[in-house]
Design an enzyme around this catalytic site. Structure first.
Site, mmCIF file in Angstrom:
data_model
loop_
_atom_site.group_PDB
_atom_site.id
_atom_site.type_symbol
_atom_site.label_atom_id
_atom_site.label_comp_id
_atom_site.label_asym_id
_atom_site.label_seq_id
_atom_site.Cartn_x
_atom_site.Cartn_y
_atom_site.Cartn_z
ATOM 1 N N CYS A 234 -20.012 37.908 -47.511
ATOM 2 C CA CYS A 234 -19.849 36.671 -48.281
ATOM 3 C C CYS A 234 -21.067 36.305 -49.134
ATOM 4 O O CYS A 234 -20.923 35.938 -50.303
ATOM 5 C CB CYS A 234 -19.497 35.517 -47.351
ATOM 6 S SG CYS A 234 -20.469 35.490 -45.839
ATOM 7 N N HIS B 269 -21.599 28.493 -48.874
ATOM 8 C CA HIS B 269 -22.961 29.045 -48.819
ATOM 9 C C HIS B 269 -23.712 28.703 -50.110
ATOM 10 O O HIS B 269 -23.141 28.790 -51.206
ATOM 11 C CB HIS B 269 -22.927 30.580 -48.724
ATOM 12 C CG HIS B 269 -22.453 31.117 -47.407
ATOM 13 N ND1 HIS B 269 -22.261 30.351 -46.290
ATOM 14 C CD2 HIS B 269 -22.180 32.403 -47.033
ATOM 15 C CE1 HIS B 269 -21.853 31.136 -45.288
ATOM 16 N NE2 HIS B 269 -21.800 32.379 -45.711
ATOM 17 N N ASN C 24 -17.554 30.340 -48.919
ATOM 18 C CA ASN C 24 -17.721 31.648 -48.256
ATOM 19 C C ASN C 24 -16.424 32.168 -47.660
ATOM 20 O O ASN C 24 -16.275 33.380 -47.463
ATOM 21 C CB ASN C 24 -18.799 31.557 -47.172
ATOM 22 C CG ASN C 24 -18.640 30.368 -46.264
ATOM 23 O OD1 ASN C 24 -18.761 29.218 -46.707
ATOM 24 N ND2 ASN C 24 -18.349 30.612 -45.007
ATOM 25 N N ARG D 175 -29.309 29.913 -41.572
ATOM 26 C CA ARG D 175 -28.090 29.168 -41.206
ATOM 27 C C ARG D 175 -28.440 27.688 -41.224
ATOM 28 O O ARG D 175 -29.450 27.277 -40.630
ATOM 29 C CB ARG D 175 -27.631 29.595 -39.802
ATOM 30 C CG ARG D 175 -26.265 29.098 -39.420
ATOM 31 C CD ARG D 175 -25.154 29.794 -40.151
ATOM 32 N NE ARG D 175 -25.085 31.218 -39.843
ATOM 33 C CZ ARG D 175 -24.245 32.059 -40.438
ATOM 34 N NH1 ARG D 175 -23.402 31.625 -41.353
ATOM 35 N NH2 ARG D 175 -24.255 33.342 -40.137
HETATM 36 N N1 LIG Z 1 -16.742 38.426 -46.747
HETATM 37 C C1 LIG Z 1 -15.938 38.845 -45.833
HETATM 38 O O1 LIG Z 1 -15.162 39.700 -46.108
HETATM 39 C C2 LIG Z 1 -15.927 38.246 -44.453
HETATM 40 C C3 LIG Z 1 -16.050 36.888 -44.221
HETATM 41 C C4 LIG Z 1 -15.901 36.409 -42.937
HETATM 42 C C5 LIG Z 1 -15.702 37.318 -41.909
HETATM 43 N N2 LIG Z 1 -15.646 38.643 -42.194
HETATM 44 C C6 LIG Z 1 -15.438 39.646 -41.176
HETATM 45 O O2 LIG Z 1 -14.061 39.608 -40.807
HETATM 46 C C7 LIG Z 1 -13.929 39.945 -39.447
HETATM 47 C C8 LIG Z 1 -13.109 38.897 -38.718
HETATM 48 O O3 LIG Z 1 -13.708 37.637 -38.838
HETATM 49 P P1 LIG Z 1 -12.882 36.332 -38.545
HETATM 50 O O4 LIG Z 1 -13.803 35.172 -38.664
HETATM 51 O O5 LIG Z 1 -11.612 36.358 -39.329
HETATM 52 O O6 LIG Z 1 -12.586 36.557 -37.009
HETATM 53 P P2 LIG Z 1 -11.574 35.789 -36.059
HETATM 54 O O7 LIG Z 1 -11.236 34.435 -36.604
HETATM 55 O O8 LIG Z 1 -12.129 35.924 -34.693
HETATM 56 O O9 LIG Z 1 -10.229 36.654 -36.169
HETATM 57 C C9 LIG Z 1 -10.195 37.962 -35.734
HETATM 58 C C10 LIG Z 1 -8.744 38.391 -35.676
HETATM 59 O O10 LIG Z 1 -8.743 39.768 -35.296
HETATM 60 C C11 LIG Z 1 -7.786 39.930 -34.271
HETATM 61 N N3 LIG Z 1 -8.139 41.060 -33.425
HETATM 62 C C12 LIG Z 1 -9.216 41.178 -32.630
HETATM 63 N N4 LIG Z 1 -9.168 42.367 -31.971
HETATM 64 C C13 LIG Z 1 -8.048 42.987 -32.372
HETATM 65 C C14 LIG Z 1 -7.441 44.222 -32.041
HETATM 66 N N5 LIG Z 1 -8.002 45.056 -31.166
HETATM 67 N N6 LIG Z 1 -6.279 44.543 -32.630
HETATM 68 C C15 LIG Z 1 -5.693 43.694 -33.510
HETATM 69 N N7 LIG Z 1 -6.217 42.507 -33.858
HETATM 70 C C16 LIG Z 1 -7.377 42.159 -33.289
HETATM 71 C C17 LIG Z 1 -7.792 38.646 -33.522
HETATM 72 O O11 LIG Z 1 -6.589 38.545 -32.818
HETATM 73 P P3 LIG Z 1 -6.336 37.342 -31.758
HETATM 74 O O12 LIG Z 1 -5.997 36.165 -32.610
HETATM 75 O O13 LIG Z 1 -5.193 37.851 -30.970
HETATM 76 O O14 LIG Z 1 -7.591 37.189 -30.982
HETATM 77 C C18 LIG Z 1 -7.927 37.630 -34.656
HETATM 78 O O15 LIG Z 1 -6.676 37.310 -35.209
HETATM 79 C C19 LIG Z 1 -15.335 40.149 -38.933
HETATM 80 O O16 LIG Z 1 -15.643 41.517 -39.005
HETATM 81 C C20 LIG Z 1 -16.192 39.389 -39.921
HETATM 82 O O17 LIG Z 1 -17.493 39.889 -40.017
HETATM 83 C C21 LIG Z 1 -15.725 39.086 -43.442
#
Ligand SMILES: NC(=O)c1ccc[n+]([C@@H]2O[C@H](COP(=O)([O-])OP(=O)(O)OC[C@H]3O[C@@H](n4cnc5c(N)ncnc54)[C@H](OP(=O)(O)O)[C@@H]3O)[C@@H](O)[C@H]2O)c1
Length: 337
Positions: free
Chosen positions: A108, A223, A296, A216
């Protein structure tokens, strides 16, 4: 991501939300039912949007790609892989050509910065960047947002706070020079390393020197970044403002005398990247200072992922191996509402 797909009227015939085994069968607001990942359930998709963390992406992105989908992955797992394009829609959309089934969505803080830097780099070639970020807690997730609100409420009512969980220290009324985590032996956080490495990859210039401190702050969403930009060629603040005023995805807010500059609370909920405080660095004749702010969760994550899906669709870059069995779109592991 689900909200953005709807808002932007992305052409979807069938959308299937996936999550972990914990959530299988859960009904989402719009009548969708969460499914589990298996060899059978991932067959037949054109597109898979991943936001499930690095280890799930490591295992399942290649499996979706093998089954014929193009994966857009939000985790950091594939971003620096040479075979995987790391793409910001306004900056390097050409990198989508010739993809091998997995496309990475940048970090982000990198995303919002390169949208602003690209026109300046094209004009005057960036030589060095010094970046300080002021990152919102929503970037860490819901747990961190709850923790900031709980701590703030407790402290305002003169109660002790609970042991911090999302961060190493109290985040309310504080600023933590610790966004991301420190790998053993590294004096920079992984967030700072991502900002440095991903910026060079997206701008396609490994020679850009970058210094970053990621902080942070107790902001819920949006951000902010103070960026010092040193260019190889001369670049005046006036010319930079002119370039940024016509740059795609950028809104210039720059009238400091009238207290007009980008603010996190204004950027939250918007898809644009905002820039202001565009000025000469008095310490260097080829350096400018900028203040860059974006949502973000939107441009820093979901908006860009959906913009990449749109580009793939418009340019006929889906189905790289033509093995599609049925049409559809997979939002992998989008958090059930
Ligand atoms: N700029 C960007 O692209 C950006 C920004 C923010 C975050 N991210 C990245 O995106 C990722 C997720 O972040 P988030 O904040 O969205 O996390 P989150 O809110 O915790 O959501 C994660 C999701 O993944 C699912 N999950 C976890 N383990 C799994 C598995 N083994 N098989 C299938 N689904 C699974 C979870 O399912 P349940 O609901 O069943 O637990 C939940 O729906 C991280 O790697 C983070 O670093 C990227």
């Amino acid at each position: 991501m689900l909200k953005l797909l709807r808002e932007r009227s992305f052409p979807i015939r069938e959308l299937v939300p996936f999550a972990s085994a914990r959530s299988v069968g859960r009904e989402l607001e719009d009548g969708l039912t969460v499914q589990g990942l298996s060899d059978e359930s991932i067959e037949g998709f054109d597109l898979a949007l991943f936001s499930a963390g690095g280890s799930t992406s490591g295992e399942w992105a290649p499996r979706f790609a093998d089954a014929g989908a193009v994966v857009i992955d939000n985790s950091s797992r594939w971003r620096m892989n040479d075979d995987v394009p790391l793409v910001v829609s306004e900056v390097n959309p050409g990198a989508l050509d010739g993809h091998h089934g997995i496309i990475a969505n940048p970090n982000c803080s990198t995303m919002q910065m390169v949208v602003v830097l690209k026109p300046l780099h094209d004009e005057a070639q960036i030589e060095r960047l010094v970046v300080s970020t002021y990152q919102a807690v929503s970037g860490t997730g819901k747990r961190a947002v709850d923790e900031l609100l709980d701590q703030t409420h407790a402290l305002l009512h003169e109660r002790d706070i609970e042991q911090p969980d999302a961060y190493a220290h109290q985040i309310a009324f504080n600023a933590l020079p610790h966004a991301g985590s420190f790998a053993p032996g590294d004096d920079h956080t992984d967030e700072e390393r991502k900002l440095m490495n991903e910026t060079r990859k997206i701008l396609g210039d490994p020679a850009i020197r970058i210094s970053a401190t990621c902080v942070r702050v107790p902001v819920i969403n949006g951000h902010s970044e103070a960026v010092n930009v040193q260019t190889r060629e001369p670049l005046s603040p006036e010319r930079a403002r002119e370039l940024l005023e016509r740059a795609p995805g950028v809104t210039v807010r720059d009238d400091p005398g009238a207290a007009l500059y980008p603010l996190a609370i204004d950027a939250s909920g918007e898809d644009e990247v905002f820039v202001g405080r565009i000025r000469r660095d008095p310490g260097h004749e080829r350096s400018l200072d900028l203040w860059i702010v974006a949502d973000n969760l939107r441009k820093g994550a979901a908006t860009n992922a959906v913009q990449l899906a749109e580009l793939l669709h418009e340019r006929g870059l889906l189905r790289p191996d033509g093995r599609r069995a049925r049409s559809g779109l997979t939002a992998v592991a989008s958090k059930p509402a």
